[in-house]
Design a protein around this motif. Structure first.
Motif, short mmCIF file in Angstrom:
data_model
loop_
_atom_site.label_atom_id
_atom_site.label_comp_id
_atom_site.label_asym_id
_atom_site.label_seq_id
_atom_site.Cartn_x
_atom_site.Cartn_y
_atom_site.Cartn_z
N GLU A 286 -27.36 -22.98 16.53
CA GLU A 286 -27.98 -24.13 15.86
C GLU A 286 -29.45 -24.27 16.28
O GLU A 286 -30.34 -24.44 15.45
CB GLU A 286 -27.22 -25.39 16.27
CG GLU A 286 -27.00 -26.41 15.20
CD GLU A 286 -26.13 -27.54 15.75
OE1 GLU A 286 -26.71 -28.51 16.27
OE2 GLU A 286 -24.89 -27.42 15.66
N GLU B 23 -36.37 -21.20 14.17
CA GLU B 23 -36.84 -20.34 13.07
C GLU B 23 -37.44 -21.18 11.95
O GLU B 23 -38.47 -20.80 11.36
CB GLU B 23 -35.69 -19.49 12.53
CG GLU B 23 -35.29 -18.36 13.44
CD GLU B 23 -34.10 -17.58 12.92
OE1 GLU B 23 -33.59 -17.89 11.82
OE2 GLU B 23 -33.68 -16.64 13.62
N GLU B 24 -36.84 -22.32 11.65
CA GLU B 24 -37.37 -23.21 10.61
C GLU B 24 -38.76 -23.72 10.98
O GLU B 24 -39.65 -23.76 10.14
CB GLU B 24 -36.42 -24.40 10.39
CG GLU B 24 -35.13 -24.04 9.69
CD GLU B 24 -34.16 -25.22 9.61
OE1 GLU B 24 -34.58 -26.36 9.90
OE2 GLU B 24 -32.99 -24.98 9.29
N VAL B 25 -38.93 -24.10 12.25
CA VAL B 25 -40.23 -24.60 12.69
C VAL B 25 -41.28 -23.49 12.60
O VAL B 25 -42.41 -23.73 12.15
CB VAL B 25 -40.14 -25.17 14.13
CG1 VAL B 25 -41.51 -25.45 14.71
CG2 VAL B 25 -39.28 -26.41 14.14
N GLU C 71 -31.37 -21.97 17.56
CA GLU C 71 -32.12 -20.81 17.08
C GLU C 71 -32.54 -21.01 15.64
O GLU C 71 -33.69 -20.73 15.26
CB GLU C 71 -31.26 -19.55 17.21
CG GLU C 71 -31.95 -18.30 16.71
CD GLU C 71 -31.04 -17.08 16.68
OE1 GLU C 71 -31.56 -15.99 16.40
OE2 GLU C 71 -29.83 -17.22 16.93
N GLU C 72 -31.64 -21.51 14.82
CA GLU C 72 -31.96 -21.74 13.41
C GLU C 72 -33.05 -22.80 13.26
O GLU C 72 -33.96 -22.65 12.45
CB GLU C 72 -30.70 -22.16 12.64
CG GLU C 72 -29.71 -21.03 12.48
CD GLU C 72 -28.36 -21.48 11.92
OE1 GLU C 72 -28.16 -22.71 11.75
OE2 GLU C 72 -27.51 -20.61 11.67
N LYS C 73 -32.99 -23.84 14.08
CA LYS C 73 -34.04 -24.88 14.04
C LYS C 73 -35.39 -24.31 14.45
O LYS C 73 -36.42 -24.62 13.84
CB LYS C 73 -33.67 -26.06 14.94
CG LYS C 73 -32.61 -26.95 14.36
CD LYS C 73 -32.34 -28.14 15.26
CE LYS C 73 -31.25 -29.02 14.68
NZ LYS C 73 -30.97 -30.19 15.51
N THR D 209 -47.16 -22.66 15.96
CA THR D 209 -46.30 -21.89 16.85
C THR D 209 -47.11 -20.88 17.65
O THR D 209 -46.93 -20.74 18.86
CB THR D 209 -45.21 -21.16 16.04
OG1 THR D 209 -44.49 -22.11 15.26
CG2 THR D 209 -44.25 -20.42 16.94
N ARG E 156 -41.29 -20.89 10.65
CA ARG E 156 -41.60 -20.63 9.24
C ARG E 156 -42.44 -21.75 8.62
O ARG E 156 -43.33 -21.49 7.82
CB ARG E 156 -40.31 -20.46 8.44
CG ARG E 156 -39.64 -19.15 8.68
CD ARG E 156 -38.51 -18.89 7.69
NE ARG E 156 -37.85 -17.64 8.02
CZ ARG E 156 -36.60 -17.53 8.41
NH1 ARG E 156 -35.83 -18.61 8.49
NH2 ARG E 156 -36.09 -16.36 8.70
N ALA E 157 -42.17 -22.99 9.01
CA ALA E 157 -42.89 -24.13 8.44
C ALA E 157 -44.32 -24.21 8.99
O ALA E 157 -45.24 -24.54 8.25
CB ALA E 157 -42.15 -25.42 8.73
N LYS E 158 -44.50 -23.93 10.26
CA LYS E 158 -45.82 -24.08 10.89
C LYS E 158 -46.13 -22.86 11.77
O LYS E 158 -46.14 -22.95 13.00
CB LYS E 158 -45.85 -25.35 11.72
CG LYS E 158 -45.58 -26.60 10.92
CD LYS E 158 -45.58 -27.82 11.78
CE LYS E 158 -45.27 -29.03 10.93
NZ LYS E 158 -45.25 -30.25 11.71
#
Length: 97
Positions: free
Chosen positions: A62, A68-70, A64-66, A78, A72-74
């Protein structure tokens, strides 16, 4: 030449004479029950550990997925955070030397 030894037992509040072989048999039965009880506790603990391990794995996936989302979004934020963390660690390690 066998001797008959007896032991007093306090089962049900009564004192009865029982033979040594009967006392040994009762002792073995009680020991077996203890081993079974300890084995059951071990099995329950192992099952509990497996459940907690699976919960931990699910939580890690869970997170890890969050992450990855961050990323990809910013992506620039990062990279900046990673650079700042690396610089800070490098700076701290140089001061210790």
């Amino acid at each position: 030449m066998a001797t008959h030894t007896s032991v007093k037992s306090t089962e049900n509040g009564k004192l009865d004479d029982i033979s040594m072989s009967e006392a040994i048999a009762q002792f073995k039965e009680a020991t077996s029950s203890i081993y079974d009880a300890v084995g059951s506790i071990g099995s329950a603990t192992a099952a509990n550990a497996k459940v907690r391990l699976n919960e931990g794995k699910a939580r890690a996936i869970e997170l890890e997925e969050k992450a990855e989302e961050v990323v990809r979004a910013k992506p620039m934020v990062t990279v900046a955070v990673a650079f700042a963390a690396g610089w800070l660690v490098s700076h701290l390690l140089q001061r210790r030397s």
